[in-house]
Design a protein around this motif. Structure first.
Motif, PDB file in Angstrom:
ATOM      1  N   LYS A 159      -8.691   1.787  -5.808  1.00  0.00           N
ATOM      2  CA  LYS A 159      -8.499   2.048  -7.238  1.00  0.00           C
ATOM      3  C   LYS A 159      -8.538   3.539  -7.568  1.00  0.00           C
ATOM      4  O   LYS A 159      -8.081   3.947  -8.631  1.00  0.00           O
ATOM      5  CB  LYS A 159      -9.575   1.324  -8.047  1.00  0.00           C
ATOM      6  CG  LYS A 159      -9.622  -0.177  -7.798  1.00  0.00           C
ATOM      7  CD  LYS A 159     -10.755  -0.829  -8.557  1.00  0.00           C
ATOM      8  CE  LYS A 159     -10.814  -2.329  -8.325  1.00  0.00           C
ATOM      9  NZ  LYS A 159     -11.052  -2.678  -6.920  1.00  0.00           N
TER      10      LYS A 159
ATOM     11  N   SER B 297     -12.804  -2.435 -13.128  1.00  0.00           N
ATOM     12  CA  SER B 297     -11.582  -2.874 -12.464  1.00  0.00           C
ATOM     13  C   SER B 297     -10.405  -2.130 -13.078  1.00  0.00           C
ATOM     14  O   SER B 297     -10.556  -1.406 -14.071  1.00  0.00           O
ATOM     15  CB  SER B 297     -11.381  -4.383 -12.631  1.00  0.00           C
ATOM     16  OG  SER B 297     -11.139  -4.698 -13.996  1.00  0.00           O
ATOM     17  N   LEU B 298      -9.247  -2.350 -12.487  1.00  0.00           N
ATOM     18  CA  LEU B 298      -8.038  -1.715 -13.027  1.00  0.00           C
ATOM     19  C   LEU B 298      -7.655  -2.317 -14.377  1.00  0.00           C
ATOM     20  O   LEU B 298      -6.946  -1.673 -15.161  1.00  0.00           O
ATOM     21  CB  LEU B 298      -6.885  -1.867 -12.036  1.00  0.00           C
ATOM     22  CG  LEU B 298      -6.999  -1.015 -10.756  1.00  0.00           C
ATOM     23  CD1 LEU B 298      -5.853  -1.339  -9.809  1.00  0.00           C
ATOM     24  CD2 LEU B 298      -6.991   0.477 -11.101  1.00  0.00           C
TER      25      LEU B 298
ATOM     26  N   ARG C  94      -4.482  -5.277  -5.143  1.00  0.00           N
ATOM     27  CA  ARG C  94      -4.849  -3.877  -5.027  1.00  0.00           C
ATOM     28  C   ARG C  94      -6.322  -3.728  -4.685  1.00  0.00           C
ATOM     29  O   ARG C  94      -7.188  -4.282  -5.367  1.00  0.00           O
ATOM     30  CB  ARG C  94      -4.539  -3.143  -6.345  1.00  0.00           C
ATOM     31  CG  ARG C  94      -4.785  -1.640  -6.277  1.00  0.00           C
ATOM     32  CD  ARG C  94      -3.817  -0.986  -5.342  1.00  0.00           C
ATOM     33  NE  ARG C  94      -4.026   0.448  -5.274  1.00  0.00           N
ATOM     34  CZ  ARG C  94      -3.361   1.263  -4.493  1.00  0.00           C
ATOM     35  NH1 ARG C  94      -2.424   0.781  -3.703  1.00  0.00           N
ATOM     36  NH2 ARG C  94      -3.614   2.546  -4.466  1.00  0.00           N
TER      37      ARG C  94
ATOM     38  N   PHE D 198      -8.022   5.617 -13.615  1.00  0.00           N
ATOM     39  CA  PHE D 198      -9.219   4.875 -13.228  1.00  0.00           C
ATOM     40  C   PHE D 198     -10.407   5.823 -13.072  1.00  0.00           C
ATOM     41  O   PHE D 198     -10.333   6.858 -12.413  1.00  0.00           O
ATOM     42  CB  PHE D 198      -8.984   4.128 -11.917  1.00  0.00           C
ATOM     43  CG  PHE D 198     -10.191   3.378 -11.431  1.00  0.00           C
ATOM     44  CD1 PHE D 198     -10.517   2.136 -11.962  1.00  0.00           C
ATOM     45  CD2 PHE D 198     -11.021   3.924 -10.452  1.00  0.00           C
ATOM     46  CE1 PHE D 198     -11.637   1.442 -11.523  1.00  0.00           C
ATOM     47  CE2 PHE D 198     -12.137   3.240 -10.006  1.00  0.00           C
ATOM     48  CZ  PHE D 198     -12.456   1.987 -10.541  1.00  0.00           C
TER      49      PHE D 198
ATOM     50  N   THR E 183       0.322   5.567  -8.118  1.00  0.00           N
ATOM     51  CA  THR E 183      -0.680   5.714  -7.054  1.00  0.00           C
ATOM     52  C   THR E 183      -0.485   7.014  -6.276  1.00  0.00           C
ATOM     53  O   THR E 183      -1.332   7.391  -5.476  1.00  0.00           O
ATOM     54  CB  THR E 183      -0.596   4.529  -6.075  1.00  0.00           C
ATOM     55  OG1 THR E 183       0.726   4.462  -5.535  1.00  0.00           O
ATOM     56  CG2 THR E 183      -0.911   3.223  -6.767  1.00  0.00           C
TER      57      THR E 183
END
Length: 546
Positions: free
Chosen positions: A412, A517-518, A409, A510, A471
Motif C-alpha cells: 500500500k 486500508s486503501l 493489492r 496512502f 503505484t
C-alpha cells in the motif's frame, strides 16, 4: 505486445502453404532432372558425353586403375570430369602425371573430401590416359564413378544446370528453417507456451547448411575440402538433441532417461570428437558412429512414443491412420540418411532430405493449424476477459477490475488514488438525451486516460464516477497532473459542446498513520472530490488541491 490480427495470420498461413508447395515442386523437379540428365548426357545439343574406360583393373584392394582410349578422348573432348568421394586420384599420360588429388594433412581433417576432378588432356598425347584411384578406409566410399568428357566450359555449364535445383532446394530448406524459428518464436511469445516447432526449424537449418555444403556446385567451386569436411561433420553432431527436444514437445512426452542419455552423449560426443580430431587421434568420420547411435536412440524413443500415441487414439476411438503415417515417415526420413551413408552408393543425399522436408512440412502445417486454433481461442478468452474487466463505453477498466485490484493489492505504500465525478451528467441525459450523455462520458474518459495512462491505471467505477490508481513514482506532484486535466477540459469546452464539461477531482496518498486500508485512502480522495464538486456547482471558488 501487439496482437496479430486474424487476417494477418491467415496471410501468413497461405504464405506457408505456397512456400511448401514450391518446395515440393522444386524437389520433384530436381530429382526428375537429375535422373533425366543422367541418361541424356549424350544428347548432341549438349556435346557432353559419358565416357567409359576401355579397361578397369582392381589392384591391391583399395586401388583401381582406369584406362581411357587415346583416340576416343581426342575425338570427344579435352577434359575428363568425374566426382569422387574421399578418393585419392592420379592421372598419367605418356609417362607424365597430368593431375593429382591427394589427402590434405590438417588438424581439421586429413581427407580429399568430395571433389569434382577435372583432368585436362593435351591434343598431342601419344598413348592412353591412365587414372589411378585409391579409396580411404571408409564403409561408404566404394561408389561407382561416372566419367564425363567434353569441352571444359560446356562441361561446367552442363553441371551447373544439372545441379542448380539441388543447391536451390538446400538453400530454401535453410530459409524454411529460419522462417519456422522466427514464426514460432513470435507465436510462442504470443501464446506464452512452446510447441517445440523452433527446434524443428533448427534441425532444418542444420540439414540445409549440411546439404549446401555437400552439394555438387559448392564442391565444384569451393575447393577447400578440409573446411567442407569439418563443417559437414560438425553440423551432423549438432542435430540429435534438438531433434529429440522437438519430438518431446511435439508429442508432449518427456522421457527423462532418454533425455539424460542423449543429452550427456550429445555434449561428450561434440567435445571429445573435436578434441580427438584436433589431436590427430581420430578423424571426425570415424567418430560419427556415436552421432548415429544417438540418432538411433532418438528414433527408438520416437517409435515408442508413436506406439503409445496410437494406442491412446485407439483407446479413445480416434482415427490413428494419420499418426501412423506421420511417425513412419519420420522414422524412414531419419533412418534413410544413416542407411545411405553406410550402404547405398549415392553421390547425393537429396533423396533423404526430400523425404525429411515432406514429413517436416506436414508437421509444420499441423503445428500452424494448432497454433492458429490456440491463438483464436486466446483471442476469444481475451475478448470475454475484456467484457468482464473493461468498460465497453470508454475502454477503461471497469468496477469489477477495480474491486479485484483492491482485494489483491498487498503493498500500500506510495499508492495514490484519484477520484472523479462528472457534474451535470443527469442534466445532460434529461435535456439532450443519453447519446449526448455518452459523448460527455467518453470525452471525459479520454482526458483522464491521456493524462494518467503512463503513470497509473484508470477505471470507470460508476455511471459518472472514475478512479485512477497510481503505484509508480511520479515525476511531479499530483496537483500538476490535475491542472493538466483542467487545461484539457477548458480546451474541450472551447469547442462549444452541447454541455460544458466539469470534472470534480479529489485525491489522496496512502498514509499508514491514518489509513487502515486503501479504501480509507479512497474515502479521503472522495471527500476532497465531493468538496470540489460542491464548489463547482455553487461557483464559490477554485478547485481544492494540496
Amino acid at each position: 505486445m501487439k496482437k496479430i490480427s486474424n487476417r494477418t495470420r491467415k496471410i501468413f498461413y497461405w504464405i506457408e502453404v505456397i512456400i511448401v508447395s514450391i518446395i515440393f515442386f522444386l524437389m520433384i523437379a530436381s530429382n526428375f532432372l537429375k535422373y533425366n540428365q543422367e541418361f541424356n548426357l549424350n544428347d548432341e545439343k549438349q556435346k557432353i558425353e559419358v565416357i567409359k574406360p576401355k579397361k578397369v583393373v582392381k589392384m591391391d584392394g583399395l586401388k583401381t586403375l582406369y584406362v581411357f582410349d587415346r583416340d576416343e578422348i581426342l575425338k570427344k573432348g579435352k577434359m575428363i570430369s568425374f566426382f569422387t568421394n574421399r578418393l585419392e586420384v592420379d592421372a598419367y599420360v605418356d609417362g607424365e602425371k597430368i593431375y593429382s588429388c591427394h589427402k590434405v594433412n590438417s588438424k581439421y581433417g586429413e581427407t580429399t573430401g568430395n571433389v569434382w576432378n577435372q583432368v585436362i588432356i593435351r591434343n598431342d598425347i601419344m598413348n592412353d590416359v591412365y587414372i589411378y584411384t585409391k579409396y580411404e578406409t571408409r564403409i561408404n566410399n566404394i561408389k561407382n564413378i561416372h566419367f564425363l568428357i567434353g569441352d571444359k566450359s560446356l562441361t561446367i555449364k552442363t553441371l551447373l544446370e544439372k545441379y542448380f535445383l539441388e543447391l536451390m532446394v538446400s538453400i530454401i530448406v535453410i530459409i524454411i528453417g529460419l522462417y519456422i524459428c522466427a514464426n514460432f518464436a513470435f507465436a510462442t511469445v504470443e501464446l506464452d507456451q512452446s510447441d517445440g516447432a523452433m527446434y524443428c526449424g533448427i534441425v532444418l537449418v542444420l540439414l540445409g547448411i549440411w546439404a549446401v555444403n555437400e552439394s555438387h556446385i559448392v564442391t565444384m567451386f569451393y575447393r577447400n575440402s578440409v573446411a567442407r569436411y569439418f563443417t559437414s561433420y560438425l553440423i551432423i553432431m549438432l542435430i540429435p538433441y534438438p531433434l529429440l527436444i522437438f519430438f518431446s514437445k511435439y508429442y508432449n512426452r518427456h522421457n527423462k532417461v532418454v533425455h539424460f542419455v542423449v543429452g550427456i552423449g550429445y555434449i561428450l560426443n561434440i567435445i571429445f570428437s573435436l578434441l580427438f580430431q584436433l589431436a590427430g587421434i581420430f578423424e571426425l568420420h570415424q567418430s560419427v558412429i556415436v552421432t548415429h547411435m544417438l540418432c538411433l536412440i532418438v528414433i527408438v524413443d520416437l517409435m515408442y512414443t508413436g506406439i503409445i500415441t496410437i494406442k491412446q487414439n485407439m483407446r479413445h476411438q480416434r482415427h490413428s491412420i494419420g499418426a501412423v503415417v506421420e511417425i513412419i515417415g519420420l522414422f524412414l526420413s531419419i533412418i534413410s540418411i544413416i542407411i545411405i551413408y553406410y550402404f547405398v552408393r549415392f553421390d547425393t543425399y537429396m533423396y533423404a532430405i526430400t523425404m525429411i522436408i515432406i514429413v517436416s512440412s506436414i508437421i509444420w502445417g499441423k503445428l500452424a493449424g494448432n497454433r492458429s486454433k490456440l491463438l483464436d481461442e486466446k483471442q476469444r478468452l481475451e475478448y470475454y476477459y475484456n467484457l468482464a474487466e473493461k468498460d465497453v463505453l470508454t475502454g477503461l477498466k471497469n468496477r469489477n477490475s477495480y474491486e479485484r485490484w483492491m482485494r489483491e493489492r498487498q503493498r500500500k505504500i506510495n499508492v495514490a488514488i484519484i477520484t472523479y465525478d462528472l457534474n451535470d451528467l443527469k442534466k445532460t441525459n434529461d435535456v439532450f438525451g443519453h447519446l449526448e450523455g455518452d459523448t460527455y462520458i467518453i470525452e471525459a474518459a479520454k482526458i483522464i486516460d491521456k493524462v494518467f495512462n503512463e503513470v497509473g491505471e484508470s477505471y470507470r467505477i460508476g455511471g459518472d464516477e472514475f478512479c485512477t490508481i497510481i503505484t509508480n513514482k511520479l515525476d511531479m506532484p499530483i496537483s500538476k497532473y490535475i491542472n493538466t486535466i483542467k487545461l484539457l477540459q477548458e480546451m474541450y469546452n472551447r469547442t462549444e459542446p452541447a454541455i460544458i464539461m466539469n470534472i470534480a477531482i479529489g485525491y489522496a496518498i496512502f498514509d499508514k498513520n491514518i489509513d487502515n486500508s486503501l479504501e480509507d485512502t479512497r474515502d479521503r480522495a472522495d471527500a476532497m472530490m465531493y468538496k470540489n464538486k460542491r464548489r463547482l456547482k455553487n461557483k464559490n471558488g477554485p478547485l481544492e488541491v494540496e
